[in-house]
Motif scaffolding. Structure first.
Motif, mmCIF file in Angstrom:
data_model
loop_
_atom_site.group_PDB
_atom_site.id
_atom_site.type_symbol
_atom_site.label_atom_id
_atom_site.label_comp_id
_atom_site.label_asym_id
_atom_site.label_seq_id
_atom_site.Cartn_x
_atom_site.Cartn_y
_atom_site.Cartn_z
ATOM 1 N N ILE A 56 9.167 1.403 7.931
ATOM 2 C CA ILE A 56 7.892 1.404 7.198
ATOM 3 C C ILE A 56 7.148 0.140 7.604
ATOM 4 O O ILE A 56 7.764 -0.880 7.906
ATOM 5 N N PHE A 57 5.817 0.183 7.614
ATOM 6 C CA PHE A 57 5.076 -1.048 7.842
ATOM 7 C C PHE A 57 3.791 -1.046 7.024
ATOM 8 O O PHE A 57 3.312 0.002 6.578
ATOM 9 N N THR A 58 3.253 -2.241 6.814
ATOM 10 C CA THR A 58 1.978 -2.397 6.114
ATOM 11 C C THR A 58 0.861 -2.458 7.136
ATOM 12 O O THR A 58 0.867 -3.321 8.025
ATOM 13 N N LEU A 86 -3.657 -0.677 2.358
ATOM 14 C CA LEU A 86 -4.124 -1.589 1.321
ATOM 15 C C LEU A 86 -5.248 -1.011 0.473
ATOM 16 O O LEU A 86 -5.567 -1.558 -0.576
ATOM 17 N N SER A 87 -5.849 0.080 0.930
ATOM 18 C CA SER A 87 -6.940 0.706 0.182
ATOM 19 C C SER A 87 -7.002 2.175 0.558
ATOM 20 O O SER A 87 -6.444 2.605 1.581
ATOM 21 N N GLU A 88 -7.692 2.939 -0.264
ATOM 22 C CA GLU A 88 -7.885 4.347 0.062
ATOM 23 C C GLU A 88 -8.739 4.488 1.319
ATOM 24 O O GLU A 88 -8.523 5.391 2.134
ATOM 25 N N HIS A 89 -9.710 3.584 1.466
ATOM 26 C CA HIS A 89 -10.517 3.588 2.685
ATOM 27 C C HIS A 89 -9.631 3.393 3.911
ATOM 28 O O HIS A 89 -9.789 4.082 4.922
ATOM 29 N N ALA A 92 0.993 5.599 1.582
ATOM 30 C CA ALA A 92 0.750 5.196 0.196
ATOM 31 C C ALA A 92 -0.240 4.053 0.191
ATOM 32 O O ALA A 92 -0.313 3.269 1.142
ATOM 33 N N VAL A 93 -1.024 3.969 -0.883
ATOM 34 C CA VAL A 93 -1.971 2.871 -1.057
ATOM 35 C C VAL A 93 -1.383 1.879 -2.054
ATOM 36 O O VAL A 93 -1.104 2.233 -3.203
ATOM 37 N N VAL A 94 -1.164 0.646 -1.608
ATOM 38 C CA VAL A 94 -0.671 -0.437 -2.455
ATOM 39 C C VAL A 94 -1.585 -1.634 -2.245
ATOM 40 O O VAL A 94 -1.442 -2.350 -1.251
ATOM 41 N N PRO A 95 -2.550 -1.859 -3.127
ATOM 42 C CA PRO A 95 -3.490 -2.975 -2.916
ATOM 43 C C PRO A 95 -2.797 -4.324 -3.007
ATOM 44 O O PRO A 95 -1.723 -4.465 -3.607
ATOM 45 N N HIS A 96 -3.421 -5.312 -2.402
ATOM 46 C CA HIS A 96 -2.949 -6.686 -2.564
ATOM 47 C C HIS A 96 -3.106 -7.121 -4.013
ATOM 48 O O HIS A 96 -3.963 -6.612 -4.747
ATOM 49 N N GLY A 97 -2.303 -8.096 -4.401
ATOM 50 C CA GLY A 97 -2.446 -8.738 -5.700
ATOM 51 C C GLY A 97 -2.834 -10.189 -5.520
ATOM 52 O O GLY A 97 -2.978 -10.674 -4.393
ATOM 53 N N VAL A 98 -3.012 -10.878 -6.622
ATOM 54 C CA VAL A 98 -3.396 -12.285 -6.582
ATOM 55 C C VAL A 98 -2.549 -13.045 -7.595
ATOM 56 O O VAL A 98 -2.215 -12.515 -8.659
ATOM 57 N N ASP A 99 -2.184 -14.271 -7.254
ATOM 58 C CA ASP A 99 -1.369 -15.114 -8.121
ATOM 59 C C ASP A 99 -2.278 -15.779 -9.154
ATOM 60 O O ASP A 99 -3.002 -16.717 -8.841
ATOM 61 N N HIS A 100 -2.235 -15.295 -10.388
ATOM 62 C CA HIS A 100 -3.145 -15.809 -11.420
ATOM 63 C C HIS A 100 -2.741 -17.187 -11.933
ATOM 64 O O HIS A 100 -3.535 -17.837 -12.608
ATOM 65 N N ASP A 101 -1.541 -17.628 -11.629
ATOM 66 C CA ASP A 101 -1.191 -19.005 -11.970
ATOM 67 C C ASP A 101 -1.918 -19.988 -11.058
ATOM 68 O O ASP A 101 -2.205 -21.118 -11.445
ATOM 69 N N ASP A 160 -16.533 -5.427 8.302
ATOM 70 C CA ASP A 160 -15.283 -4.676 8.324
ATOM 71 C C ASP A 160 -14.181 -5.527 7.724
ATOM 72 O O ASP A 160 -14.024 -6.689 8.098
ATOM 73 N N GLU A 161 -13.421 -4.955 6.796
ATOM 74 C CA GLU A 161 -12.293 -5.649 6.179
ATOM 75 C C GLU A 161 -11.149 -4.670 5.982
ATOM 76 O O GLU A 161 -11.371 -3.494 5.674
ATOM 77 N N GLY A 162 -9.916 -5.199 6.144
ATOM 78 C CA GLY A 162 -8.756 -4.394 5.800
ATOM 79 C C GLY A 162 -8.527 -4.362 4.299
ATOM 80 O O GLY A 162 -8.058 -3.378 3.746
ATOM 81 N N PHE A 163 -8.889 -5.458 3.628
ATOM 82 C CA PHE A 163 -8.823 -5.526 2.176
ATOM 83 C C PHE A 163 -9.874 -6.485 1.619
ATOM 84 O O PHE A 163 -10.669 -6.122 0.772
ATOM 85 N N GLY A 164 -9.889 -7.728 2.099
ATOM 86 C CA GLY A 164 -10.839 -8.703 1.579
ATOM 87 C C GLY A 164 -10.268 -9.526 0.451
ATOM 88 O O GLY A 164 -10.832 -9.592 -0.638
ATOM 89 N N LEU A 165 -9.120 -10.175 0.693
ATOM 90 C CA LEU A 165 -8.424 -10.900 -0.364
ATOM 91 C C LEU A 165 -9.264 -12.030 -0.979
ATOM 92 O O LEU A 165 -9.158 -12.270 -2.189
ATOM 93 N N PRO A 166 -10.096 -12.771 -0.220
ATOM 94 C CA PRO A 166 -10.921 -13.802 -0.866
ATOM 95 C C PRO A 166 -11.808 -13.265 -1.982
ATOM 96 O O PRO A 166 -12.105 -13.981 -2.948
#
Length: 303
Positions: A66-68, A106-109, A127-136, A245-251
């Protein structure tokens, strides 16, 4: 990658070939996972699954592979990349998709673009598994806490912020031209670019800034410590994310977690990631970006 231990899955980080001697570069990645050396294209034995973190899978592996998939920019926007890199990445992507038993998008797109370019790959195996962010880490930072960071970078007045590498697909020119057309420039604010630049991009932006009479309002931060980003996000009048163009756009997600207002381009996966939180702009229309920035500056209720 996982190895079964009783009923628990153990995560093991395999470092390929000569990269083993640079493994300190990934010391923050799965810090509790043991590190092991992977030699060549053959996966280690005894695995229940092999998960590639990038576009690379072993040619031989007894376990499911499997790969991301982070992006397909070399397929969708090849003109924004160096031709040699497009050839390498296109070949490697096709090889990795052919080897994969499953693909994480990372997205449906992103999943739609995968099946557009590789229609033979079974949809049930994605499968679509979006990135998360560390809220701490990424949280609103009060002005007093942010002040030392701003002082370190000599940011002494209100500013707009774009985070990420300055490259054609990141569309920094739109930020620059929209800034020049907005009340932010007229009010003496700064436009801060945080991140390095591909060859020639910085020089082109500086030239365009001089033409627009805002060259003295531009701030370039080549290297920003990861822990200092929340102070920049929290202090900005608006964060700009105008990418073509972005794969996700984590910023974008990081800035939202810091409570920052901003604008994003109405392009690729960004509307999906944005989720309606920020206004979207035409990535080819500087006046559209300027209008949305001005709304933040003029209307505190909108902000």
């Amino acid at each position: 990658h996982t190895e079964r231990s009783g009923t628990q899955n153990q995560r093991v980080l395999y470092v390929r070939d000569g990269r083993w001697f640079k493994k300190e570069l990934v010391r923050d990645l799965l810090p509790s996972a043991p590190r092991r050396w992977q030699l060549g294209p053959v996966a280690p034995r005894g695995l229940d699954a092999f998960h590639g973190l990038g576009v690379r899978l072993p040619g031989r592996c007894a376990a499911p592979r499997i790969f991301t998939l982070h992006d397909l920019r070399v397929f969708d926007l090849p003109e924004a990349e160096e031709p040699r890199w497009v050839r390498i990445r296109t070949r490697r992507s096709a090889e990795t998709v052919a080897r994969a038993d499953g693909i994480v998008c990372l997205s449906e797109h992103g999943r739609q673009r995968l099946h557009h370019h590789f229609p033979e790959f079974p949809r049930r195996a994605t499968a679509v598994v979006p990135h998360g962010v560390d809220h701490d880490r990424f949280r609103p930072v009060e002005a007093a806490e942010a002040a030392p960071v701003l002082a370190r970078y000599r940011i002494d007045r209100p500013f707009l912020l774009q985070v990420g590498q300055q490259a054609p697909h990141k569309n920094p020119r739109l930020s620059l031209e929209g800034f020049a057309d907005s009340h932010a420039a007229a009010a003496g604010m700064l436009l801060v670019f945080a991140g390095g630049a591909v060859a020639g991009c910085r020089e082109e932006l500086e030239r365009r800034g001089r033409e627009l009479g805002i060259g003295h309002r531009l701030v370039w931060l080549d290297q920003v410590a990861f822990d200092e980003l929340p102070a920049l996000y929290s202090s900005a009048e608006a964060v700009l994310f105008p990418s073509h163009d972005e794969g996700f756009g984590l910023p974008l997600l990081e800035a939202m977690a810091c409570g920052a207002p901003g604008v994003a381009a109405n392009a690729t996966c960004l509307p999906e990631v944005n989720g309606g939180a920020w206004p979207l702009v035409d990535p080819y229309d500087p006046s559209d970006l300027a209008r949305q920035v001005d709304r933040f500056l003029i209307d505190p209720h909108f902000r």
